[in-house]
Design an enzyme around this catalytic site. Structure first.
Site, mmCIF file in Angstrom:
data_model
loop_
_atom_site.group_PDB
_atom_site.id
_atom_site.type_symbol
_atom_site.label_atom_id
_atom_site.label_comp_id
_atom_site.label_asym_id
_atom_site.label_seq_id
_atom_site.Cartn_x
_atom_site.Cartn_y
_atom_site.Cartn_z
ATOM 1 N N SER A 144 -110.174 83.441 50.773
ATOM 2 C CA SER A 144 -108.945 84.223 50.807
ATOM 3 C C SER A 144 -108.990 85.374 49.797
ATOM 4 C CB SER A 144 -107.739 83.317 50.583
ATOM 5 O OG SER A 144 -106.542 84.002 50.780
ATOM 6 N N ASP A 287 -104.601 90.740 52.701
ATOM 7 C CA ASP A 287 -105.551 90.145 51.774
ATOM 8 C C ASP A 287 -106.909 90.046 52.476
ATOM 9 O OD1 ASP A 287 -105.216 87.918 53.401
ATOM 10 O OD2 ASP A 287 -105.016 86.504 51.759
ATOM 11 N N ASP A 289 -108.943 87.886 53.832
ATOM 12 C CA ASP A 289 -109.171 87.180 55.094
ATOM 13 C C ASP A 289 -108.028 87.398 56.077
ATOM 14 O OD1 ASP A 289 -107.370 85.535 53.665
ATOM 15 O OD2 ASP A 289 -108.084 83.728 54.676
ATOM 16 N N ASP A 291 -104.837 86.793 56.218
ATOM 17 C CA ASP A 291 -103.785 85.842 56.592
ATOM 18 C C ASP A 291 -102.493 86.087 55.808
ATOM 19 O OD1 ASP A 291 -104.565 84.827 54.116
ATOM 20 O OD2 ASP A 291 -104.786 82.749 54.802
#
Length: 541
Positions: A144, A287, A289, A291
């Protein structure tokens, strides 16, 4: 027992490490460092396995990924899911390509048909594919918004839901019983997944309800969401999109920011400057990734980022406003977590919908309708800029569909001559002023966080900001948190204190609610003063 180079545990790990580089790394460690590497293996936390890229069971490396994947396969087989589809994806971090391929090959050797995405993909694409195919499980290699030195291993099971206990504990036990890493079978897998990626982007574009153009400034912060977000926005009719060029291509070193977290003010400076330069109507930061989605807006005092709560109120109210009052709305669920603002509950009540408050984490939020027969989750959010706006397609936070819906809301408001600032004012007049903040206190070790929590449980404060407060210990309900709440004269204060699930921090989530909004500016000033006072206290716990 002290771990050293001569102990069986370290010897066996090194001799069976399939990566010569990490085996050599361990051989160079002194006894103290080996003790650290072997004393506490990675465990499943808020977001799966996550840790530094380093050798040994306490880090992310090829041996750990092989053993974790073998363990996932074992748990699936134990549940009678042999031979069912599994999805494997990855972000663009260091090691992600190698780890994703290894995971796919282990699953294939265990007899599972595997969809291994041919390119780095946002985490919500994996959640979508598990639900769409449908697959028995999904694995996403990602850390993340963590530093570039980290990576992780996130697991979804049926329906594309992030795993919860007892599944995580079963996988951990299977990891402990796994064969040596170099003895775990692997079978070649051909990358694929073009169709699922296409279907995801098409679905993300369909969350739009209104018409009209919106000028957007956007950054994926060197992550994997850039092309996917552009594609979804264009498909939804938002073609006037300006991107931060030097942050657009995936780069595992995140060279233009100290932290690739869009909650960090420094990380969004470039997109806010771009938004001002091109006279945009909204700034969007994903962000790495993709999500989580941060939203910036123009105000009379210049550009500012919305809090996750503010975005949550706006999107929750907008989604509920699309529903016809009556039986459908009454069977509709929206959810926010323990650490998020309570305004969404008031918004839901106004619309005649149900609100569910869950423990922290999307693995709980996306299950908010699980024990409500006949009810359907339509929206969930958490203050840490996570938004699930299309739960029937993605049962996890999804920055790309959230970005489309934010733009859609702006277009809908503009048709009525309003802005997001006007919409926030309207919500405050309807439900009172809610002022929120998060105070993080960094600790050196996990036991120090435990000591802070123990002190609060044993001797909680009697008053906060002049209000008598009651302490509620949620540990008996399985949640490591203490809630301090009090009220008087139309004002309520609430502080939720908990250790972070992913970082060495104790976090205090503050909310001040002023019900009297006869003078909205005065109410906001009062709430802000109280919130600042509470933050000063929380920083000293």
């Amino acid at each position: 027992m002290t771990v050293s180079r001569s102990t069986t545990t370290a010897q066996e790990w090194i001799s069976h490490d399939p990566d010569p580089k990490t085996a050599a790394e361990l051989l160079e460690c002194d006894d103290e460092e080996l003790e650290r590497r072997f004393s506490a293996p990675l465990t499943f936390g808020t977001a799966g396995l996550r840790g530094p890229l380093r050798a040994g069971p306490s880090g992310m490396n090829l041996a750990v990924v092989l053993r974790a994947t073998w363990a996932v396969a074992k748990v699936l087989k134990d549940r009678g899911l042999d031979g069912q589809d599994v999805v494997v994806g990855r972000d663009a971090r260091h090691g992600s390509d190698e780890f994703a391929l290894a995971a796919a090959e282990v699953l294939a050797a265990q007899g599972f048909p595997v969809t291994l995405f041919f390119t780095a993909v946002p985490t919500p694409v994996v959640a979508f594919a598990v639900r769409s195919i449908p697959a028995a499980a999904g694995i996403q290699i990602t850390a993340s918004h963590n530093p570039p030195s980290d990576n992780g291993f996130k697991v979804y099971f049926g329906g594309g839901l992030p795993i919860v206990s007892p599944t995580d504990r079963e996988i951990e036990q299977a990891m402990a019983d796994a064969p040596p890493a170099d003895e775990i079978p692997r079978h070649p897998v051909q990358p694929a997944g073009v169709g699922e990626i296409q279907r995801y982007v098409e679905r993300a574009a369909t969350v739009r309800h209104s018409h009209g153009a919106v000028r957007v400034a956007m950054t994926p912060l060197h992550g994997v969401g850039g092309e996917f977000a552009l594609d979804a926005l264009v498909r939804a009719g938002f073609t006037d999109v300006h991107v931060v060029e030097d942050q657009f291509a995936p780069n595992p070193d995140f060279p233009t920011v100290e932290s690739p977290n869009p909650e960090d003010p420094a990380a969004v400076e470039a997109v806010l400057k771009l938004a001002a330069d091109v006279d945009a109507e909204v700034a969007i930061a994903l962000d790495p990734d993709a999500d989580r989605c941060a939203v910036g807006i123009p105000t009379p005092d210049g550009w500012r980022m919305l809090t996750g709560d503010e975005t949550g109120w706006l999107l929750g109210d907008y989604i509920l406003s699309q529903l016809e009052p009556g039986p459908v709305t009454e069977a509709t669920v929206v959810a926010s977590s323990l650490v998020s603002s309570r305004m969404l509950a008031a918004i839901a009540a106004e619309h005649g919908a149900r609100h569910v408050e869950t423990p922290t984490g999307f693995k709980w939020l996306v299950r908010a309708d699980e024990d409500l027969p006949g009810c359907t989750l339509v929206y969930a959010y958490e203050e840490a800029i996570g938004h699930c706006v299309d739960p029937s397609a993605v049962r996890d936070k999804d920055a790309i569909s959230a970005a489309v819906l934010v733009c859609d809301l702006i277009a809908a408001l503009r048709d009525r001559g309003h802005t997001l600032v006007d919409a926030l004012d309207d919500l405050a007049r309807r439900h009172g002023v809610h002022d929120t903040a998060v105070v993080s206190r960094t600790v050196d070790y996990a036991h120090e966080a435990g000591a802070v929590m123990a002190r609060l449980r044993e001797t909680p404060p009697d008053t906060l900001a002049g209000y008598q407060v009651t302490a509620t210990d949620l540990s008996e309900k399985g949640t490591d948190a203490v809630v301090l709440s009090g009220s008087g004269d139309g004002v309520s204060v609430r502080v939720v204190v908990r250790p972070s699930g992913t970082e060495p921090k104790v976090k205090s989530y503050i909310e001040v609610h002023c019900a009297d909004v006869t003078d909205l500016d005065a109410a906001r000033t009062r709430a802000r003063e109280l919130r600042t006072e509470l933050a000063d206290v929380a920083a000293r716990w």
